[in-house]
Design a protein around this motif. Structure first.
Motif, PDB file in Angstrom:
ATOM      1  N   ARG A  74      -5.895  22.784  -2.456  1.00  0.00           N
ATOM      2  CA  ARG A  74      -6.039  22.011  -1.234  1.00  0.00           C
ATOM      3  C   ARG A  74      -5.041  20.865  -1.141  1.00  0.00           C
ATOM      4  O   ARG A  74      -4.869  20.274  -0.081  1.00  0.00           O
ATOM      5  N   ARG A  75      -4.430  20.499  -2.247  1.00  0.00           N
ATOM      6  CA  ARG A  75      -3.390  19.464  -2.249  1.00  0.00           C
ATOM      7  C   ARG A  75      -3.888  18.141  -1.685  1.00  0.00           C
ATOM      8  O   ARG A  75      -3.108  17.364  -1.122  1.00  0.00           O
ATOM      9  N   ALA A  76      -5.162  17.894  -1.795  1.00  0.00           N
ATOM     10  CA  ALA A  76      -5.712  16.605  -1.381  1.00  0.00           C
ATOM     11  C   ALA A  76      -5.389  15.566  -2.448  1.00  0.00           C
ATOM     12  O   ALA A  76      -4.991  15.900  -3.561  1.00  0.00           O
ATOM     13  N   LEU A  77      -5.529  14.301  -2.096  1.00  0.00           N
ATOM     14  CA  LEU A  77      -5.270  13.216  -3.022  1.00  0.00           C
ATOM     15  C   LEU A  77      -6.585  12.636  -3.517  1.00  0.00           C
ATOM     16  O   LEU A  77      -7.570  12.589  -2.777  1.00  0.00           O
ATOM     17  N   THR A  78      -6.589  12.184  -4.771  1.00  0.00           N
ATOM     18  CA  THR A  78      -7.731  11.471  -5.346  1.00  0.00           C
ATOM     19  C   THR A  78      -7.318  10.024  -5.498  1.00  0.00           C
ATOM     20  O   THR A  78      -6.362   9.729  -6.223  1.00  0.00           O
ATOM     21  N   PHE A  79      -8.030   9.146  -4.810  1.00  0.00           N
ATOM     22  CA  PHE A  79      -7.630   7.747  -4.723  1.00  0.00           C
ATOM     23  C   PHE A  79      -8.404   6.849  -5.668  1.00  0.00           C
ATOM     24  O   PHE A  79      -9.590   7.068  -5.949  1.00  0.00           O
ATOM     25  N   GLY A  80      -7.730   5.790  -6.124  1.00  0.00           N
ATOM     26  CA  GLY A  80      -8.410   4.682  -6.762  1.00  0.00           C
ATOM     27  C   GLY A  80      -9.012   3.782  -5.691  1.00  0.00           C
ATOM     28  O   GLY A  80      -8.837   4.008  -4.488  1.00  0.00           O
ATOM     29  N   SER A  81      -9.704   2.739  -6.127  1.00  0.00           N
ATOM     30  CA  SER A  81     -10.425   1.873  -5.198  1.00  0.00           C
ATOM     31  C   SER A  81      -9.557   0.779  -4.589  1.00  0.00           C
ATOM     32  O   SER A  81     -10.003   0.056  -3.707  1.00  0.00           O
ATOM     33  N   GLY A  82      -8.318   0.661  -5.056  1.00  0.00           N
ATOM     34  CA  GLY A  82      -7.401  -0.284  -4.438  1.00  0.00           C
ATOM     35  C   GLY A  82      -7.343  -1.627  -5.135  1.00  0.00           C
ATOM     36  O   GLY A  82      -8.307  -2.072  -5.763  1.00  0.00           O
ATOM     37  N   THR A  83      -6.188  -2.287  -5.023  1.00  0.00           N
ATOM     38  CA  THR A  83      -5.978  -3.658  -5.500  1.00  0.00           C
ATOM     39  C   THR A  83      -5.385  -4.460  -4.356  1.00  0.00           C
ATOM     40  O   THR A  83      -4.367  -4.057  -3.781  1.00  0.00           O
ATOM     41  N   ARG A  84      -6.034  -5.575  -4.045  1.00  0.00           N
ATOM     42  CA  ARG A  84      -5.518  -6.444  -2.981  1.00  0.00           C
ATOM     43  C   ARG A  84      -4.508  -7.407  -3.584  1.00  0.00           C
ATOM     44  O   ARG A  84      -4.847  -8.221  -4.449  1.00  0.00           O
ATOM     45  N   LEU A  85      -3.268  -7.313  -3.132  1.00  0.00           N
ATOM     46  CA  LEU A  85      -2.192  -8.196  -3.601  1.00  0.00           C
ATOM     47  C   LEU A  85      -1.969  -9.306  -2.588  1.00  0.00           C
ATOM     48  O   LEU A  85      -1.807  -9.042  -1.396  1.00  0.00           O
ATOM     49  N   GLN A  86      -1.967 -10.523  -3.091  1.00  0.00           N
ATOM     50  CA  GLN A  86      -1.662 -11.685  -2.262  1.00  0.00           C
ATOM     51  C   GLN A  86      -0.415 -12.343  -2.851  1.00  0.00           C
ATOM     52  O   GLN A  86      -0.430 -12.757  -4.015  1.00  0.00           O
ATOM     53  N   VAL A  87       0.654 -12.417  -2.068  1.00  0.00           N
ATOM     54  CA  VAL A  87       1.870 -13.078  -2.514  1.00  0.00           C
ATOM     55  C   VAL A  87       1.944 -14.439  -1.833  1.00  0.00           C
ATOM     56  O   VAL A  87       2.064 -14.532  -0.604  1.00  0.00           O
ATOM     57  N   GLN A  88       1.900 -15.490  -2.652  1.00  0.00           N
ATOM     58  CA  GLN A  88       1.858 -16.858  -2.135  1.00  0.00           C
ATOM     59  C   GLN A  88       3.275 -17.372  -1.897  1.00  0.00           C
ATOM     60  O   GLN A  88       4.117 -17.265  -2.788  1.00  0.00           O
ATOM     61  N   TRP A 123       1.713   5.849  -4.801  1.00  0.00           N
ATOM     62  CA  TRP A 123       1.177   4.548  -4.407  1.00  0.00           C
ATOM     63  C   TRP A 123       1.280   4.443  -2.891  1.00  0.00           C
ATOM     64  O   TRP A 123       2.313   4.747  -2.298  1.00  0.00           O
ATOM     65  N   TYR A 124       0.167   4.012  -2.306  1.00  0.00           N
ATOM     66  CA  TYR A 124       0.107   3.762  -0.878  1.00  0.00           C
ATOM     67  C   TYR A 124      -0.181   2.282  -0.663  1.00  0.00           C
ATOM     68  O   TYR A 124      -0.888   1.652  -1.441  1.00  0.00           O
ATOM     69  N   LYS A 125       0.343   1.776   0.444  1.00  0.00           N
ATOM     70  CA  LYS A 125       0.141   0.387   0.831  1.00  0.00           C
ATOM     71  C   LYS A 125      -0.656   0.386   2.120  1.00  0.00           C
ATOM     72  O   LYS A 125      -0.417   1.205   3.006  1.00  0.00           O
ATOM     73  N   LYS A 126      -1.615  -0.525   2.229  1.00  0.00           N
ATOM     74  CA  LYS A 126      -2.445  -0.546   3.423  1.00  0.00           C
ATOM     75  C   LYS A 126      -2.623  -1.973   3.933  1.00  0.00           C
ATOM     76  O   LYS A 126      -3.111  -2.844   3.214  1.00  0.00           O
ATOM     77  N   TYR A 127      -2.234  -2.159   5.189  1.00  0.00           N
ATOM     78  CA  TYR A 127      -2.495  -3.412   5.874  1.00  0.00           C
ATOM     79  C   TYR A 127      -3.821  -3.291   6.623  1.00  0.00           C
ATOM     80  O   TYR A 127      -4.257  -2.188   6.955  1.00  0.00           O
ATOM     81  N   PRO A 128      -4.479  -4.418   6.925  1.00  0.00           N
ATOM     82  CA  PRO A 128      -5.743  -4.383   7.670  1.00  0.00           C
ATOM     83  C   PRO A 128      -5.587  -3.658   9.002  1.00  0.00           C
ATOM     84  O   PRO A 128      -4.571  -3.797   9.674  1.00  0.00           O
ATOM     85  N   ALA A 129      -6.580  -2.870   9.342  1.00  0.00           N
ATOM     86  CA  ALA A 129      -6.650  -2.153  10.626  1.00  0.00           C
ATOM     87  C   ALA A 129      -5.526  -1.125  10.799  1.00  0.00           C
ATOM     88  O   ALA A 129      -5.225  -0.723  11.927  1.00  0.00           O
ATOM     89  N   GLU A 130      -4.903  -0.715   9.689  1.00  0.00           N
ATOM     90  CA  GLU A 130      -3.898   0.345   9.748  1.00  0.00           C
ATOM     91  C   GLU A 130      -4.227   1.410   8.713  1.00  0.00           C
ATOM     92  O   GLU A 130      -5.005   1.178   7.782  1.00  0.00           O
ATOM     93  N   GLY A 131      -3.611   2.594   8.884  1.00  0.00           N
ATOM     94  CA  GLY A 131      -3.775   3.618   7.874  1.00  0.00           C
ATOM     95  C   GLY A 131      -2.872   3.357   6.681  1.00  0.00           C
ATOM     96  O   GLY A 131      -1.904   2.603   6.775  1.00  0.00           O
ATOM     97  N   PRO A 132      -3.171   3.960   5.533  1.00  0.00           N
ATOM     98  CA  PRO A 132      -2.298   3.813   4.369  1.00  0.00           C
ATOM     99  C   PRO A 132      -0.914   4.379   4.659  1.00  0.00           C
ATOM    100  O   PRO A 132      -0.786   5.388   5.362  1.00  0.00           O
ATOM    101  N   THR A 133       0.104   3.728   4.132  1.00  0.00           N
ATOM    102  CA  THR A 133       1.473   4.241   4.267  1.00  0.00           C
ATOM    103  C   THR A 133       2.047   4.477   2.880  1.00  0.00           C
ATOM    104  O   THR A 133       1.846   3.678   1.958  1.00  0.00           O
ATOM    105  N   PHE A 134       2.776   5.553   2.750  1.00  0.00           N
ATOM    106  CA  PHE A 134       3.356   5.943   1.467  1.00  0.00           C
ATOM    107  C   PHE A 134       4.386   4.928   1.013  1.00  0.00           C
ATOM    108  O   PHE A 134       5.206   4.443   1.799  1.00  0.00           O
ATOM    109  N   LEU A 135       4.340   4.611  -0.290  1.00  0.00           N
ATOM    110  CA  LEU A 135       5.269   3.645  -0.847  1.00  0.00           C
ATOM    111  C   LEU A 135       6.243   4.307  -1.832  1.00  0.00           C
ATOM    112  O   LEU A 135       7.453   4.256  -1.670  1.00  0.00           O
ATOM    113  N   ILE A 136       5.713   4.935  -2.857  1.00  0.00           N
ATOM    114  CA  ILE A 136       6.543   5.524  -3.896  1.00  0.00           C
ATOM    115  C   ILE A 136       5.702   6.530  -4.667  1.00  0.00           C
ATOM    116  O   ILE A 136       4.475   6.417  -4.715  1.00  0.00           O
ATOM    117  N   SER A 137       6.372   7.535  -5.243  1.00  0.00           N
ATOM    118  CA  SER A 137       5.651   8.543  -6.016  1.00  0.00           C
ATOM    119  C   SER A 137       6.374   8.800  -7.328  1.00  0.00           C
ATOM    120  O   SER A 137       7.517   8.372  -7.529  1.00  0.00           O
TER     121      SER A 137
END
Lengths: 113, 113
Positions: free
Chosen positions: A98-112, A35-49
């Motif tokens: 090649r050890r590349a990653l295959t990504f899903g399309s992402g889920t935007r999480l909003q914590v209120q 799982w990668y986490k991505k903030y706007p205007a930044e690259g994805p950062t590794f979270l957990i595997s």
């Protein structure tokens, strides 16, 4: 052919509650998932595997569950915090080639707050 | 230790122009990758490299070229830019361990008009 799918484009939860993000895959040859986490205007950062031979991996507030028979994994965040608001990508990877990653399309999480 | 760096951060091109997106890493990683991310989609692999002098195509290589003359640098060349190449481009690198995670740069946002 979408090998990794995240069917929920967005999720909104209250601060302090649990966030559950889901991911399905069709390729049984993945050796691990991340799982990668991505903030706007930044690259994805590794979270957990998780290795494909495990069914659970925990790191602080984050836990990933893998159900191989259902080809499904989920990320649990407990308790959710406003700083967790980001786009979360699920990805599958292999230990060979090649050890590349295959990504899903992402889920935007909003914590209120 | 800067990790993975990318330049430029933003660029607007006219149809038919060419440009090179720069990527560098200082972690001595053998594997490097170029992905593109279109709105609402996951990251798709354009090209990858398993070491200096060795490159190969990913899923969406048309319209792009790469080179890898050093371990550190992995530039992506766009020839004859087209509107379909409007996207955010991410460079990534990883080590050779079995489940080493990929480290991503901050991305280049490219618009082709």
């Amino acid at each position: 052919d979408q090998q990794v799918k995240q069917n929920s484009p967005s999720l909104s939860v209250q601060e302090g509650r649990i966030s559950i993000l889901n991911c399905d895959y069709t390729n049984s040859m993945f050796d691990y998932f991340l799982w990668y986490k991505k903030y706007p205007a930044e690259g994805p950062t590794f979270l957990i595997s998780i290795s494909s031979i495990k069914d659970k991996n925990e790191d602080g507030r984050f836990t990933v569950f893998l159900n191989k028979s259902a080809k499904h994994l989920s990320l649990h965040i407990v308790p959710s915090q406003p700083g967790d608001s980001a786009v979360y990508f699920c990805a599958g990877g292999k230990d060979t080639g090649r050890r590349a990653l295959t990504f899903g399309s992402g889920t935007r999480l909003q914590v209120q707050p | 230790n800067a990790g993975v760096t990318q330049t430029p951060k933003f660029r607007i091109l006219k149809i038919g122009q060419s440009m090179t997106l720069q990527c560098a890493q200082d972690m001595n990683h053998n594997y490097m990758y170029w992905y593109r991310q279109d709105p609402g989609m996951g990251l798709k692999l354009i090209y990858y490299s398993v070491g200096a002098g060795i490159t190969d195509k990913g899923e969406v290589p048309n319209g792009y070229n790469v080179s890898r003359s050093t371990t550190e640098d992995f530039p992506l060349r766009l020839e004859l830019a087209a509107p379909s190449q409007t996207s955010v481009y991410f460079c990534a690198s990883r080590g050779t361990g079995g489940a080493d995670t990929q480290y991503f740069g901050p991305g280049t946002r490219l618009t082709v008009l």
